[in-house]
Design a protein around this motif. Structure first.
Motif, PDB file in Angstrom:
ATOM      1  N   PHE B  24      76.608   6.863  21.592  1.00 12.94           N
ATOM      2  CA  PHE B  24      76.217   5.926  22.535  1.00 12.94           C
ATOM      3  C   PHE B  24      74.349   5.586  22.961  1.00 12.94           C
ATOM      4  CE2 PHE B  24      80.437   7.544  24.620  1.00 12.94           C
ATOM      5  CZ  PHE B  24      81.167   6.540  23.350  1.00 12.94           C
ATOM      6  N   THR B  27      72.921   3.755  19.557  1.00 16.66           N
ATOM      7  CA  THR B  27      73.084   3.159  19.548  1.00 16.66           C
ATOM      8  C   THR B  27      72.475   1.999  20.823  1.00 16.66           C
ATOM      9  OG1 THR B  27      75.327   2.799  20.606  1.00 16.66           O
ATOM     10  CG2 THR B  27      75.474   2.974  18.367  1.00 16.66           C
ATOM     11  N   THR B  28      72.653   2.772  22.209  1.00 18.50           N
ATOM     12  CA  THR B  28      71.502   2.248  23.362  1.00 18.50           C
ATOM     13  C   THR B  28      70.463   1.729  22.990  1.00 18.50           C
ATOM     14  OG1 THR B  28      73.877   2.796  24.707  1.00 18.50           O
ATOM     15  CG2 THR B  28      71.529   1.935  26.145  1.00 18.50           C
ATOM     16  N   GLY B  31      69.362  -1.070  20.367  1.00 16.09           N
ATOM     17  CA  GLY B  31      69.862  -2.337  21.662  1.00 16.09           C
ATOM     18  C   GLY B  31      68.597  -2.760  22.675  1.00 16.09           C
ATOM     19  N   MET B  32      67.723  -1.143  22.632  1.00 20.20           N
ATOM     20  CA  MET B  32      66.588  -1.338  23.928  1.00 20.20           C
ATOM     21  C   MET B  32      65.237  -1.727  23.168  1.00 20.20           C
ATOM     22  SD  MET B  32      68.379   1.208  27.111  1.00 20.20           S
ATOM     23  CE  MET B  32      66.596   0.491  28.494  1.00 20.20           C
ATOM     24  N   GLY B  73      90.420   0.627  23.647  1.00 16.63           N
ATOM     25  CA  GLY B  73      90.585  -0.106  24.956  1.00 16.63           C
ATOM     26  C   GLY B  73      89.406  -0.070  26.088  1.00 16.63           C
ATOM     27  N   MET B  74      88.811   0.570  26.225  1.00 17.84           N
ATOM     28  CA  MET B  74      86.566  -0.209  26.388  1.00 17.84           C
ATOM     29  C   MET B  74      86.544  -0.913  25.362  1.00 17.84           C
ATOM     30  SD  MET B  74      86.656   3.489  28.111  1.00 17.84           S
ATOM     31  CE  MET B  74      87.063   4.300  29.476  1.00 17.84           C
ATOM     32  N   GLY B  75      86.563  -1.768  24.383  1.00 11.98           N
ATOM     33  CA  GLY B  75      85.922  -1.686  23.216  1.00 11.98           C
ATOM     34  C   GLY B  75      85.337  -0.454  21.869  1.00 11.98           C
ATOM     35  N   ILE B  76      85.272   0.700  22.219  1.00 11.29           N
ATOM     36  CA  ILE B  76      84.873   2.028  21.979  1.00 11.29           C
ATOM     37  C   ILE B  76      85.982   2.002  20.698  1.00 11.29           C
ATOM     38  CG2 ILE B  76      83.690   3.835  21.817  1.00 11.29           C
ATOM     39  CD1 ILE B  76      83.540   3.396  24.328  1.00 11.29           C
ATOM     40  N   MET B  82      81.270   3.640  15.068  1.00 10.27           N
ATOM     41  CA  MET B  82      79.542   3.881  15.661  1.00 10.27           C
ATOM     42  C   MET B  82      78.754   4.179  14.959  1.00 10.27           C
ATOM     43  SD  MET B  82      80.632   2.911  19.457  1.00 10.27           S
ATOM     44  CE  MET B  82      79.360   3.568  19.611  1.00 10.27           C
ATOM     45  N   THR B  85      77.762   0.594  13.682  1.00 11.41           N
ATOM     46  CA  THR B  85      77.127   0.015  14.606  1.00 11.41           C
ATOM     47  C   THR B  85      75.488   0.600  14.813  1.00 11.41           C
ATOM     48  OG1 THR B  85      79.127  -0.362  15.694  1.00 11.41           O
ATOM     49  CG2 THR B  85      77.096  -0.273  16.415  1.00 11.41           C
ATOM     50  N   GLU B  88      73.545  -0.396  11.455  1.00  7.50           N
ATOM     51  CA  GLU B  88      73.263  -1.837  11.625  1.00  7.50           C
ATOM     52  C   GLU B  88      72.218  -1.849  13.220  1.00  7.50           C
ATOM     53  OE1 GLU B  88      76.414  -3.800  12.709  1.00  7.50           O
ATOM     54  OE2 GLU B  88      75.691  -5.966  13.444  1.00  7.50           O
ATOM     55  N   LEU B  89      71.994  -1.382  13.625  1.00  2.83           N
ATOM     56  CA  LEU B  89      70.822  -1.438  14.709  1.00  2.83           C
ATOM     57  C   LEU B  89      69.255  -0.627  14.374  1.00  2.83           C
ATOM     58  CD1 LEU B  89      72.990  -1.138  18.059  1.00  2.83           C
ATOM     59  CD2 LEU B  89      72.204  -3.833  16.631  1.00  2.83           C
TER      60      LEU B  89
END
Lengths: 74, 136
Positions: B24, B27-28, B31-32, B73-76, B82, B85, B88-89
């Protein structure tokens, strides 16, 4: 008004930011993204992301639990 | 903001909570626009093994499936997803060479794109980072 839209309803941190990042990568400079989210954390997270990346968050609208963010790619 | 910020994360455990927490944050931050370097040591190394599925620790272990379902259910999705992802980032993964020796893990057992190094190699990466997180 937006060039691209992402629907992050139901997603929780970190997925809205991950989707936002991926959308920005697809977009061109100057284009506008409309992002829809209902993660209460997004209200703080999206401005923080904008501050850090320099992509301008120029409008935020709230409709109940739903938040719309408008971001212009730098 | 003009120059790239750098975050280093050290992970020393292989439980689901710590695994997900590390991804978490990774990736965050990526992304920043932050350069992210994650070092997996001791049991954390298991997270780099192909096909490894982390579970919650001890008394929480039976709740792993429930947590995964809630997260879906939260897209994770899974830890694998993860990590893909994160890669990829632009997140970089490092395996501790001593832990590999202790735990009989070979380079071929690791997921692709991992750099194997020792403490000096990672300190060199970490020393000029702007923030460090220890997850263990």
């Amino acid at each position: 008004m937006a060039d691209e839209n992402i629907d992050c309803r139901g997603m929780m941190c970190p997925m809205p930011i991950v989707q936002l990042t991926k959308a920005m990568k697809r977009m061109e400079s100057g284009q506008v993204l409309e992002m829809m989210a209902d993660d209460p954390g997004a209200k703080e997270d999206v401005p923080a992301w904008s501050h850090r990346t320099g992509n301008e968050l120029f409008e935020t609208k709230e409709e109940g639990d739903l938040i719309y963010f408008y971001i212009k790619k730098k | 903001m003009s120059e790239e910020k750098k975050l280093t994360i050290v992970v020393t455990e292989d439980t689901f909570d710590k695994a997900m927490m590390s991804m978490f944050m990774a990736t965050t931050a990526a992304g920043m626009g932050v350069g992210v370097h994650v070092y997996f040591s001791f049991f954390g190394l298991n997270l780099l093994r192909k096909g490894f599925q982390p579970e919650l620790p001890e008394k929480y272990k039976p709740m792993t499936g429930h947590f995964m379902e809630k997260m879906k259910g939260m897209g994770i999705n899974s830890m694998d997803d993860m990590m893909a992802t994160a890669t990829e980032l632009g997140v970089k993964f490092y395996a501790c060479s001593t832990s590999m020796g202790m735990m009989d893990v070979a380079v071929d057992d690791l997921v692709d794109g991992v750099t194997v190094l020792g403490a000096a190699g990672f300190i060199d990466v970490a020393i000029d980072s702007d923030a460090q997180l220890f997850i263990g």
